[in-house]
Motif scaffolding. Structure first.
Motif, PDB file in Angstrom:
ATOM      1  N   TRP A  35      -7.076 -12.246  -4.526  1.00  0.00           N
ATOM      2  CA  TRP A  35      -6.599 -11.758  -5.432  1.00  0.00           C
ATOM      3  C   TRP A  35      -7.205 -11.353  -6.268  1.00  0.00           C
ATOM      4  O   TRP A  35      -5.794 -10.611  -7.568  1.00  0.00           O
ATOM      5  CB  TRP A  35      -6.142 -13.834  -5.993  1.00  0.00           C
ATOM      6  CG  TRP A  35      -5.790 -14.099  -4.988  1.00  0.00           C
ATOM      7  CD1 TRP A  35      -5.887 -14.962  -4.767  1.00  0.00           C
ATOM      8  CD2 TRP A  35      -4.812 -14.330  -3.761  1.00  0.00           C
ATOM      9  NE1 TRP A  35      -5.466 -16.059  -3.572  1.00  0.00           N
ATOM     10  CE2 TRP A  35      -4.584 -15.094  -2.818  1.00  0.00           C
ATOM     11  CE3 TRP A  35      -3.452 -13.652  -3.772  1.00  0.00           C
ATOM     12  CZ2 TRP A  35      -4.198 -15.496  -1.709  1.00  0.00           C
ATOM     13  CZ3 TRP A  35      -2.842 -13.697  -2.253  1.00  0.00           C
ATOM     14  CH2 TRP A  35      -2.879 -14.916  -2.011  1.00  0.00           C
ATOM     15  N   ILE A  36      -7.740 -10.793  -6.831  1.00  0.00           N
ATOM     16  CA  ILE A  36      -8.234 -10.419  -8.081  1.00  0.00           C
ATOM     17  C   ILE A  36      -9.429  -9.702  -7.786  1.00  0.00           C
ATOM     18  O   ILE A  36     -10.474  -9.998  -6.987  1.00  0.00           O
ATOM     19  CB  ILE A  36      -8.545 -11.274  -9.230  1.00  0.00           C
ATOM     20  CG1 ILE A  36      -9.339 -10.656  -9.822  1.00  0.00           C
ATOM     21  CG2 ILE A  36      -9.762 -12.572  -8.871  1.00  0.00           C
ATOM     22  CD1 ILE A  36      -9.035 -11.192 -11.241  1.00  0.00           C
ATOM     23  N   ARG A  37      -9.916  -8.668  -8.767  1.00  0.00           N
ATOM     24  CA  ARG A  37     -10.094  -7.684  -8.609  1.00  0.00           C
ATOM     25  C   ARG A  37     -10.757  -7.307 -10.023  1.00  0.00           C
ATOM     26  O   ARG A  37     -10.059  -6.855 -10.808  1.00  0.00           O
ATOM     27  CB  ARG A  37     -10.300  -6.432  -7.292  1.00  0.00           C
ATOM     28  CG  ARG A  37     -10.340  -5.974  -6.292  1.00  0.00           C
ATOM     29  CD  ARG A  37     -11.444  -6.284  -5.959  1.00  0.00           C
ATOM     30  NE  ARG A  37     -11.149  -6.284  -4.300  1.00  0.00           N
ATOM     31  CZ  ARG A  37     -10.931  -7.604  -3.537  1.00  0.00           C
ATOM     32  NH1 ARG A  37     -11.139  -8.928  -4.209  1.00  0.00           N
ATOM     33  NH2 ARG A  37     -10.975  -7.393  -2.189  1.00  0.00           N
TER      34      ARG A  37
ATOM     35  N   THR B 237      -7.455 -22.483 -12.891  1.00  0.00           N
ATOM     36  CA  THR B 237      -6.447 -22.265 -11.276  1.00  0.00           C
ATOM     37  C   THR B 237      -6.577 -23.799 -10.562  1.00  0.00           C
ATOM     38  O   THR B 237      -7.197 -23.418 -10.187  1.00  0.00           O
ATOM     39  CB  THR B 237      -6.045 -20.839 -10.656  1.00  0.00           C
ATOM     40  OG1 THR B 237      -7.226 -20.615 -10.274  1.00  0.00           O
ATOM     41  CG2 THR B 237      -5.770 -19.690 -11.485  1.00  0.00           C
ATOM     42  N   ILE B 238      -5.479 -24.193 -10.849  1.00  0.00           N
ATOM     43  CA  ILE B 238      -5.644 -25.425  -9.249  1.00  0.00           C
ATOM     44  C   ILE B 238      -6.150 -25.218  -8.111  1.00  0.00           C
ATOM     45  O   ILE B 238      -6.785 -26.102  -7.063  1.00  0.00           O
ATOM     46  CB  ILE B 238      -4.470 -26.188  -9.256  1.00  0.00           C
ATOM     47  CG1 ILE B 238      -3.532 -26.449 -10.890  1.00  0.00           C
ATOM     48  CG2 ILE B 238      -4.808 -27.882  -8.565  1.00  0.00           C
ATOM     49  CD1 ILE B 238      -2.694 -26.310 -10.791  1.00  0.00           C
TER      50      ILE B 238
ATOM     51  N   ILE C 282       0.555 -15.437  -8.487  1.00  0.00           N
ATOM     52  CA  ILE C 282       0.170 -14.511  -7.413  1.00  0.00           C
ATOM     53  C   ILE C 282      -0.651 -15.287  -6.102  1.00  0.00           C
ATOM     54  O   ILE C 282       0.619 -15.036  -4.610  1.00  0.00           O
ATOM     55  CB  ILE C 282      -0.805 -13.023  -6.916  1.00  0.00           C
ATOM     56  CG1 ILE C 282      -0.492 -12.240  -8.336  1.00  0.00           C
ATOM     57  CG2 ILE C 282      -1.368 -13.176  -6.281  1.00  0.00           C
ATOM     58  CD1 ILE C 282      -1.520 -11.141  -9.026  1.00  0.00           C
ATOM     59  N   ILE C 283      -0.914 -16.653  -6.166  1.00  0.00           N
ATOM     60  CA  ILE C 283      -1.712 -16.569  -5.454  1.00  0.00           C
ATOM     61  C   ILE C 283      -0.632 -17.379  -4.596  1.00  0.00           C
ATOM     62  O   ILE C 283      -0.088 -18.158  -3.574  1.00  0.00           O
ATOM     63  CB  ILE C 283      -2.769 -18.131  -5.445  1.00  0.00           C
ATOM     64  CG1 ILE C 283      -3.093 -17.261  -6.485  1.00  0.00           C
ATOM     65  CG2 ILE C 283      -3.124 -19.203  -5.197  1.00  0.00           C
ATOM     66  CD1 ILE C 283      -4.821 -18.280  -7.253  1.00  0.00           C
ATOM     67  N   ALA C 284       0.944 -18.645  -5.326  1.00  0.00           N
ATOM     68  CA  ALA C 284       1.805 -19.153  -5.451  1.00  0.00           C
ATOM     69  C   ALA C 284       2.342 -18.263  -3.743  1.00  0.00           C
ATOM     70  O   ALA C 284       3.739 -18.846  -3.712  1.00  0.00           O
ATOM     71  CB  ALA C 284       2.389 -19.829  -6.292  1.00  0.00           C
ATOM     72  N   GLY C 285       2.553 -17.066  -3.919  1.00  0.00           N
ATOM     73  CA  GLY C 285       3.064 -16.074  -3.419  1.00  0.00           C
ATOM     74  C   GLY C 285       4.722 -15.736  -3.989  1.00  0.00           C
ATOM     75  O   GLY C 285       5.611 -15.531  -3.545  1.00  0.00           O
TER      76      GLY C 285
END
Lengths: 352, 358
Positions: free
Chosen positions: B87-89, B78-79, B48-51
């Motif tokens: 990104w997160i809930r 996560t790096i 998700i972070i990297a898209g």
């Protein structure tokens, strides 16, 4: 004279088509009116939906009243996926304008449409009659193209109903609906009216509130079976036996007049590919456990009871007998000659 | 296999289809389901972070461990240094699931929302969806959902309502994918079967060695590694079966190719009455067999033993009716060998059928 869509069968029964030509042949004509058909699903594959879709589509094409129920909130969405019948090439050149034909040779099959002028004269001036083909086919069983959906206007007819079972806590609403539906299609001794179809998808699906009430479900099926006997209809129920207790599943299997089961096959299995011919095209297996015996004591004996489900040209459903290497006779059921590996060595809960 | 599963979740769902749903199943004999769950969760968050994934955020409903545990875990694994806000809930059903504690419902961490009514699954569904929609932008953007432990929900709610929750989540337009953990020995087999029925992929962790007696040896074997079986329902109706080994060390789980030969579909294949395949030794032996013909196909003619010379080593095994029995003693007799081929006359004009009297 019978309405199209009905066919007389042995012992005074009448058949309606399953929607799959191969399955009609296997069952000896189709589903007998007044019978209860049950399909055992495999939790890992959606093949029961193929059987349901063809069954329902065939009913729509023949203008037969249809009642559909499913465990999701929107049953109409499934109705939108019903397949369209394949129109064969001969019919495509049928509806041609009479105006354009003057002095013209139309298509290579135009001579078929001449009613008068038998002498083969070149006189084309407006004296011949063309047969215009519409969708109410005279055929008993159509082949369906699973990639094309049925036309919307056919689905909005009055006699096609649907209900959702997801939020129902009990089966009383479904029972009422089924009984009103079946009352409209009574079985008369003299005339043969139109036949009706009820399709119940995934009857004991876990998200329905009644799914843990075993006796309620059993009672529902037995009352439905008695109602359908007095009616000119066929009921098809699919259910996943892996979600039921063993005793309940066995009881339901005994209640069915016609019992079929579908099975998933593993993907990219080299051993299976060597064992069965045509493995690449297969999407699943269909097993016929028993066929309705109405008005007779004579059982139906099959040459083969397990078939592979294939999609021909990705659009129509084809059932084929399995061709496989000889099996060690001691392990398999010796009565089913030529039947497949799955029936002999898989879970014997289905064999009885 | 694990990578395959993570990729399938990353790709998410197509329009008009249910979202892919993964059940991670373990049992006491291979109790590393939680490590597998965190592995999948971290891989989801990294994607998700990297898209790279269809989902733009993940809603994590925690029942088994505290939310701070997850926050620390994700920060460690996560790096990226980007804060996790976007990104997160986390829906906290761990601190006070049944609403026993009085006090404020605000939590310290802004990404964590406390949920106090685990028995009401409709409300749980709307909370999850609400959190998800609040996190991603409006429109067609999707989020993924992770449920810490379905076994805990099953303690509080009925099986049909849990199945309903999962089905509703899968069919929701904004949910990209869904995964949860279940301990198969904590509830009845039927509950596990129902959850497997509603999911599209089932990953089960199994012990390396199935032991009926709890020997110390097997316990030791199973304590750090096991097998990771994945069964996927594909769109064409077939079932894809994959298997690999997993290894747990230092709290991280590693997956590697299965080393042993597995026959995964033993129950589908019948025993054949005869074996059509030859083994290596049998193939070699077959090459060495001398056929009882005069011409072996390799350019040499066979010498036919006529009782005088010593036996050539090649010809000791086969006798046919063409060759006469050999006599090892010389002087006792002679063998005159007449080949049948010598006996043939060239074709005459006679038609042998003329003799027939029909």
């Amino acid at each position: 004279m019978l309405i199209p869509g009905l066919k007389p069968g042995p012992n005074g029964t009448t058949f309606i088509s399953t929607g799959i030509p191969d399955l009609d042949k296997i069952l000896g004509g189709g589903f007998a009116l007044g019978s209860l058909v049950m399909v055992m699903e495999d939790a890992e594959a959606p093949h029961h939906l193929l059987l349901l879709r063809n069954f329902m589509s065939q009913g729509v094409i023949h203008n037969q009243p249809l009642l559909y129920t499913c465990p999701s909130r929107d049953p109409r969405a499934f109705l939108g996926t019903l397949p369209c019948p394949i129109v064969s090439k001969e019919d495509k050149s049928a509806s041609i304008d009479q105006e354009k034909e003057k002095g013209l040779k139309i298509a290579w099959q135009y001579k078929k449409y001449f009613v008068e002028n038998q002498h083969g004269s070149e006189n084309n001036r407006g004296m011949f009659v063309l047969r215009i083909f519409t969708y109410t086919r005279k055929e008993y069983c159509n082949e369906f193209d699973l990639r094309k959906p049925l036309e919307r206007h056919l689905l909005s007819a009055q006699h096609i109903g649907s209900i959702s079972m997801q939020d129902s806590p009990n089966l009383s609403s479904l029972q009422e609906r089924c009984s009103t539906f079946l009352d409209q299609i009574p079985r008369n001794e003299g005339s043969v009216g139109n036949a009706g179809r009820i399709a119940i998808q995934s009857f004991c699906a876990p998200q329905c509130g009644y799914s843990d009430k075993e006796w309620d479900m059993l009672f529902f099926i037995s009352s439905l079976k008695s109602m359908v006997r007095d009616s000119h209809s066929v009921v098809m129920i699919t259910f996943p036996p892996s979600l039921l207790s063993q005793s309940l599943s066995t009881r339901w299997q005994h209640m069915a007049d016609t019992l079929l089961s579908v099975r998933a096959i593993p993907d990219e299995d080299k051993d299976l590919g060597k064992l069965l011919t045509g493995y690449q095209d297969m999407i699943g297996l269909l097993h016929v456990h028993k066929v309705a015996q109405i008005n007779t004591q004579v059982p139906v004996i099959f040459e083969a009871s397990t078939f592979s489900i294939k999609l021909q040209r990705r659009r129509s459903l084809v059932l084929e007998r399995l061709n496989q290497a000889p099996v060690d006779g001691s392990s398999g059921t010796s009565y089913n000659t030529g039947s497949s590996c799955s029936s002999s060595s898989k879970t014997s809960a289905f064999d009885f | 296999m694990a990578e395959w599963v993570c990729r399938a979740l990353r790709d998410g769902s197509l329009e008009g289809e249910h979202a892919p749903a993964l059940t991670i199943k373990d049992s006491i004999s291979s109790a590393f389901g939680f490590d597998a769950f965190t592995h999948v969760l971290c891989s989801m968050v990294s994607n998700i972070i990297a898209g790279k994934s269809q989902a733009r955020g993940v809603v994590l409903a925690v029942f088994d461990k505290s939310p701070s545990f997850y926050v620390d875990l994700l920060k460690r694994r996560t790096i990226s240094v980007v804060s996790l806000d976007k990104w997160i809930r986390i829906l906290d059903c761990y601190s006070d699931p049944l609403g026993w504690k009085d006090g404020s419902t605000e939590s310290v961490n802004p990404i964590v929302t406390i949920y106090k009514d685990v028995r009401d699954l409709d409300k749980l569904f709307s909370s999850i969806v609400g959190l998800g929609k609040g996190m991603v932008d409006q429109g067609k953007v999707r989020f993924s959902v992770a449920i810490d432990s379905a076994s805990v929900i099953l303690r509080h709610a009925s099986l049909s309502s849990v199945a309903g929750l999962v089905t509703n989540l899968r069919s929701h337009d904004h949910v990209s994918c869904l995964f949860w953990l279940i301990h198969s020995d904590l509830q009845e087999a039927r509950a596990t079967a129902v959850l497997e029925y509603t999911s599209s992929m089932v990953a089960s962790l199994e012990p390396m060695v199935l032991s009926t007696e709890k020997s110390i040896f097997s316990l030791e074997q199973n304590s750090r590694k096991g097998k990771f079986h994945v069964r996927t329902k594909r769109r064409n109706g077939r079932v894809k079966i994959m298997c690999e080994e997993y290894h747990v060390e230092q709290g991280d789980i590693n997956f590697k190719e299965s080393s042993g030969n597995e026959n995964l579909n033993q129950n589908l294949l019948p025993k054949l009455q005869f074996n059509l395949q030859l083994s290596e030794k049998e193939l070699a032996d077959r090459k060495n067999v001398v056929l009882p013909f005069e011409h072996q196909g390799d350019g040499q003619t066979i010498e036919i033993y006529d009782g005088r010379r010593s036996l050539p080593t090649v010809q000791h095994d086969l006798m046919t009716s063409e060759k006469l029995c050999t006599e090892t003693e010389h002087g006792k007799g002679e063998i005159h060998y007449l080949r049948d081929s010598d006996d043939e006359r060239p074709d005459s004009d006679e038609d042998p059928d003329d003799d027939l009297d029909i």
